[in-house]
Write a protein that holds these residues in place. Structure first.
Motif, mmCIF file in Angstrom:
data_model
loop_
_atom_site.group_PDB
_atom_site.id
_atom_site.type_symbol
_atom_site.label_atom_id
_atom_site.label_comp_id
_atom_site.label_asym_id
_atom_site.label_seq_id
_atom_site.Cartn_x
_atom_site.Cartn_y
_atom_site.Cartn_z
ATOM 1 N N TYR A 3 0.849 -1.176 0.000
ATOM 2 C CA TYR A 3 0.000 0.000 0.000
ATOM 3 C C TYR A 3 0.895 1.239 0.000
ATOM 4 O O TYR A 3 1.836 1.313 0.785
ATOM 5 C CB TYR A 3 -0.867 -0.034 1.268
ATOM 6 C CG TYR A 3 -2.118 0.771 1.141
ATOM 7 C CD1 TYR A 3 -3.257 0.229 0.555
ATOM 8 C CD2 TYR A 3 -2.171 2.076 1.611
ATOM 9 C CE1 TYR A 3 -4.414 0.983 0.423
ATOM 10 C CE2 TYR A 3 -3.322 2.829 1.483
ATOM 11 C CZ TYR A 3 -4.441 2.278 0.894
ATOM 12 O OH TYR A 3 -5.578 3.024 0.761
ATOM 13 N N ASN A 4 0.636 2.177 -0.902
ATOM 14 C CA ASN A 4 1.534 3.336 -1.040
ATOM 15 C C ASN A 4 0.816 4.669 -0.845
ATOM 16 O O ASN A 4 -0.218 4.921 -1.474
ATOM 17 C CB ASN A 4 2.178 3.345 -2.435
ATOM 18 C CG ASN A 4 3.046 2.130 -2.717
ATOM 19 O OD1 ASN A 4 3.297 1.813 -3.866
ATOM 20 N ND2 ASN A 4 3.509 1.437 -1.691
ATOM 21 N N GLY A 27 2.232 1.955 10.895
ATOM 22 C CA GLY A 27 3.136 0.812 10.751
ATOM 23 C C GLY A 27 3.706 0.715 9.345
ATOM 24 O O GLY A 27 4.012 -0.376 8.861
ATOM 25 N N TYR A 28 3.819 1.858 8.680
ATOM 26 C CA TYR A 28 4.383 1.890 7.331
ATOM 27 C C TYR A 28 5.848 2.289 7.405
ATOM 28 O O TYR A 28 6.309 2.813 8.415
ATOM 29 C CB TYR A 28 3.666 2.951 6.483
ATOM 30 C CG TYR A 28 2.338 2.528 5.928
ATOM 31 C CD1 TYR A 28 1.569 1.563 6.562
ATOM 32 C CD2 TYR A 28 1.848 3.085 4.761
ATOM 33 C CE1 TYR A 28 0.343 1.181 6.049
ATOM 34 C CE2 TYR A 28 0.623 2.712 4.238
ATOM 35 C CZ TYR A 28 -0.121 1.768 4.892
ATOM 36 O OH TYR A 28 -1.328 1.399 4.375
ATOM 37 N N ILE A 29 6.539 2.111 6.280
ATOM 38 C CA ILE A 29 7.909 2.584 6.200
ATOM 39 C C ILE A 29 7.897 4.001 5.619
ATOM 40 O O ILE A 29 7.196 4.268 4.635
ATOM 41 C CB ILE A 29 8.729 1.637 5.303
ATOM 42 C CG1 ILE A 29 8.997 0.354 6.098
ATOM 43 C CG2 ILE A 29 10.034 2.263 4.852
ATOM 44 C CD1 ILE A 29 9.864 -0.619 5.394
ATOM 45 N N TYR A 30 8.642 4.893 6.250
ATOM 46 C CA TYR A 30 8.724 6.262 5.739
ATOM 47 C C TYR A 30 9.924 6.369 4.807
ATOM 48 O O TYR A 30 11.045 6.051 5.188
ATOM 49 C CB TYR A 30 8.856 7.242 6.908
ATOM 50 C CG TYR A 30 9.264 8.624 6.456
ATOM 51 C CD1 TYR A 30 8.554 9.273 5.450
ATOM 52 C CD2 TYR A 30 10.355 9.274 7.007
ATOM 53 C CE1 TYR A 30 8.933 10.533 5.009
ATOM 54 C CE2 TYR A 30 10.740 10.534 6.580
ATOM 55 C CZ TYR A 30 10.027 11.153 5.575
ATOM 56 O OH TYR A 30 10.408 12.388 5.134
ATOM 57 N N ALA A 118 8.861 0.798 -2.874
ATOM 58 C CA ALA A 118 7.400 0.868 -2.785
ATOM 59 C C ALA A 118 6.731 -0.426 -3.247
ATOM 60 O O ALA A 118 5.601 -0.726 -2.881
ATOM 61 C CB ALA A 118 6.897 2.040 -3.615
ATOM 62 N N LYS A 119 7.445 -1.183 -4.051
ATOM 63 C CA LYS A 119 6.879 -2.414 -4.587
ATOM 64 C C LYS A 119 6.746 -3.476 -3.501
ATOM 65 O O LYS A 119 5.809 -4.262 -3.480
ATOM 66 C CB LYS A 119 7.800 -2.915 -5.706
ATOM 67 C CG LYS A 119 7.094 -3.730 -6.723
ATOM 68 C CD LYS A 119 7.990 -3.968 -7.896
ATOM 69 C CE LYS A 119 7.235 -4.756 -8.936
ATOM 70 N NZ LYS A 119 8.005 -4.931 -10.141
ATOM 71 N N THR A 120 7.708 -3.491 -2.599
ATOM 72 C CA THR A 120 7.731 -4.575 -1.621
ATOM 73 C C THR A 120 7.214 -4.165 -0.238
ATOM 74 O O THR A 120 6.950 -5.017 0.594
ATOM 75 C CB THR A 120 9.169 -5.105 -1.450
ATOM 76 O OG1 THR A 120 10.023 -3.995 -1.168
ATOM 77 C CG2 THR A 120 9.653 -5.805 -2.697
ATOM 78 N N GLU A 121 7.123 -2.862 0.030
ATOM 79 C CA GLU A 121 6.751 -2.414 1.381
ATOM 80 C C GLU A 121 5.554 -1.477 1.317
ATOM 81 O O GLU A 121 5.354 -0.791 0.326
ATOM 82 C CB GLU A 121 7.923 -1.620 2.013
ATOM 83 C CG GLU A 121 9.266 -2.303 1.970
ATOM 84 C CD GLU A 121 9.416 -3.358 3.045
ATOM 85 O OE1 GLU A 121 8.537 -3.455 3.920
ATOM 86 O OE2 GLU A 121 10.412 -4.097 3.003
ATOM 87 N N LEU A 135 5.365 7.210 -8.259
ATOM 88 C CA LEU A 135 4.288 6.251 -7.960
ATOM 89 C C LEU A 135 2.949 6.788 -8.482
ATOM 90 O O LEU A 135 2.061 7.155 -7.713
ATOM 91 C CB LEU A 135 4.188 6.028 -6.436
ATOM 92 C CG LEU A 135 5.464 5.599 -5.703
ATOM 93 C CD1 LEU A 135 5.228 5.540 -4.203
ATOM 94 C CD2 LEU A 135 5.951 4.248 -6.221
ATOM 95 N N PRO A 136 2.791 6.816 -9.818
ATOM 96 C CA PRO A 136 1.546 7.386 -10.355
ATOM 97 C C PRO A 136 0.304 6.603 -9.929
ATOM 98 O O PRO A 136 -0.802 7.135 -9.969
ATOM 99 C CB PRO A 136 1.756 7.331 -11.880
ATOM 100 C CG PRO A 136 2.891 6.396 -12.095
ATOM 101 C CD PRO A 136 3.718 6.384 -10.860
ATOM 102 N N ASP A 137 0.497 5.341 -9.496
ATOM 103 C CA ASP A 137 -0.651 4.536 -9.067
ATOM 104 C C ASP A 137 -0.779 4.449 -7.551
ATOM 105 O O ASP A 137 -1.421 3.532 -7.027
ATOM 106 C CB ASP A 137 -0.538 3.102 -9.636
ATOM 107 C CG ASP A 137 -0.565 3.120 -11.151
ATOM 108 O OD1 ASP A 137 -1.276 3.976 -11.708
ATOM 109 O OD2 ASP A 137 0.141 2.292 -11.777
ATOM 110 N N ALA A 138 -0.144 5.367 -6.834
ATOM 111 C CA ALA A 138 -0.210 5.336 -5.364
ATOM 112 C C ALA A 138 -1.672 5.314 -4.907
ATOM 113 O O ALA A 138 -2.544 5.881 -5.562
ATOM 114 C CB ALA A 138 0.498 6.560 -4.794
ATOM 115 N N ASP A 139 -1.930 4.645 -3.789
ATOM 116 C CA ASP A 139 -3.308 4.512 -3.307
ATOM 117 C C ASP A 139 -3.866 5.844 -2.811
ATOM 118 O O ASP A 139 -5.048 6.126 -2.974
ATOM 119 C CB ASP A 139 -3.329 3.470 -2.177
ATOM 120 C CG ASP A 139 -2.804 2.141 -2.669
ATOM 121 O OD1 ASP A 139 -3.599 1.391 -3.257
ATOM 122 O OD2 ASP A 139 -1.592 1.867 -2.515
#
Ligand code: DC
Length: 223
Positions: A3-4, A27-30, A118-121, A135-139
Motif C-alpha cells: 500500500y503506497n 506501521g508503514y515505512i517512511y 514501494a513495490k515490496t513495502e 508512484l503514479p498509481d499510489a493509493d
C-alpha cells in the motif's frame, strides 16, 4: 500487495515531520526521497564537482551509490558505504540537491530505488514527484503546502532553537528560489498530481495536519 501513500509539496511544508508521524502510527515505512537527492549532492560537493557542469555530473553519477536502511525506525542514507544521514541537512546541501536534481541522470538512478522500495513495502513516501512520476498509481496522494512566509517562519524557529544564527528574510528568499527551481525544471517538476488532495497547512499545527491527513486517507480508502 503493498500500500503506497505519496506526499508531495514544496520545501518546508512539513512533509517529513508529518509523514514520519503517520508512518509510525500506520506501521508503514517512511521513505524520504529528498534525503537521497541530498546524499547525491553531498557527493558532488565533497568531490568539487560543479552543479552547472552536466557532463561532469553525468560522469560522476556512475561512481555514486545511494541506498537506504533503517535504524530504530529512522531512515539512514548510505553514500558509497558511508552513512551520511547526519551531514545532509545543511542549507548548502539542500541548495545543491535542488540544483542537481534537474538532471535526468541523477533522477533516473534514485527513482529506480524509490520504486523498488514501494513495490515490496507499505510506504509513505515524500518528495516532489512522487504522485506524478515515481508512484503514479499510489493509493493515496496528498499535496502538502503552506505560504512561503509560514514555511520560512517554521524554518527560522527550528534553526534558532538549535542555536543557529539566521535571518528570516534570507530564509524566505531561499525558499522562494528553491520553489521556483523545483517547480520550473524540465524533468519531473514539482506540481500537484491531478488526483492528489491539496492540504494547506499554513493555519494548522502539527496535530491539526496529522488529523487532516488521517481524515483524507480514510476518505480516499473508503471512497
Ligand atoms: O525535501 P528536501 O528539501 O530534502 O529536498 C531537497 C531537494 O531535492 C529539493 O529541493 C529538490 C530535490 N528533490 C527532488 O527533486 N525530487 C524529490 N522527490 C525529492 C527532492
Amino acid at each position: 500487495m503493498s500500500y503506497n501513500i505519496a506526499i508531495d509539496g514544496p520545501a518546508g511544508a512539513g512533509k517529513s515531520t508529518i509523514a514520519k508521524l503517520l508512518a509510525r502510527e500506520l506501521g508503514y515505512i517512511y521513505v524520504d526521497t529528498g534525503a537521497m537527492y541530498r546524499a547525491m549532492a553531498c557527493y558532488f560537493l565533497q568531490n568539487g564537482i560543479p552543479a552547472e557542469d552536466e557532463a561532469k555530473i553525468t560522469d560522476a553519477c556512475a561512481g555514486v551509490d545511494v541506498t537506504i536502511s533503517y535504524r530504530d525506525g529512522e531512515q539512514q542514507v548510505i553514500l558509497n558505504g558511508e552513512n551520511v544521514t547526519g551531514k545532509i541537512r545543511t542549507e548548502e546541501v539542500g541548495k545543491m540537491a535542488s540544483t542537481v536534481s534537474v538532471y535526468p541522470v541523477v533522477r533516473t538512478k534514485l527513482v529506480e530505488l524509490q520504486r523498488a522500495l514501494a513495490k515490496t513495502e507499505n510506504v509513505i513516501m515524500d518528495g516532489r514527484d512522487i504522485g506524478t512520476v515515481v508512484l503514479p498509481d499510489a493509493d493515496v496522494k496528498i499535496y502538502l503546502t503552506a505560504s512561503s512566509a509560514v514555511r520560512a517562519k517554521r524554518r527560522y524557529e527550528e534553526l534558532t532553537e538549535k542555536g543557529v544564527d539566521c535571518n528570516l528574510e534570507e530564509i524566505e528568499k531561499d525558499i522562494i528560489d528553491r520553489d521556483y527551481r523545483d517547480m520550473h525544471r524540465e524533468v519531473s517538476p514539482l506540481k500537484q498530481a491531478e488526483d492528489a488532495v491539496l492540504l494547506d497547512t499554513s493555519e494548522l499545527d502539527i496535530d491539526g495536519v496529522v488529523r487532516e491527513m488521517k481524515r483524507i486517507i480514510a476518505e480516499v480508502c473508503h471512497a
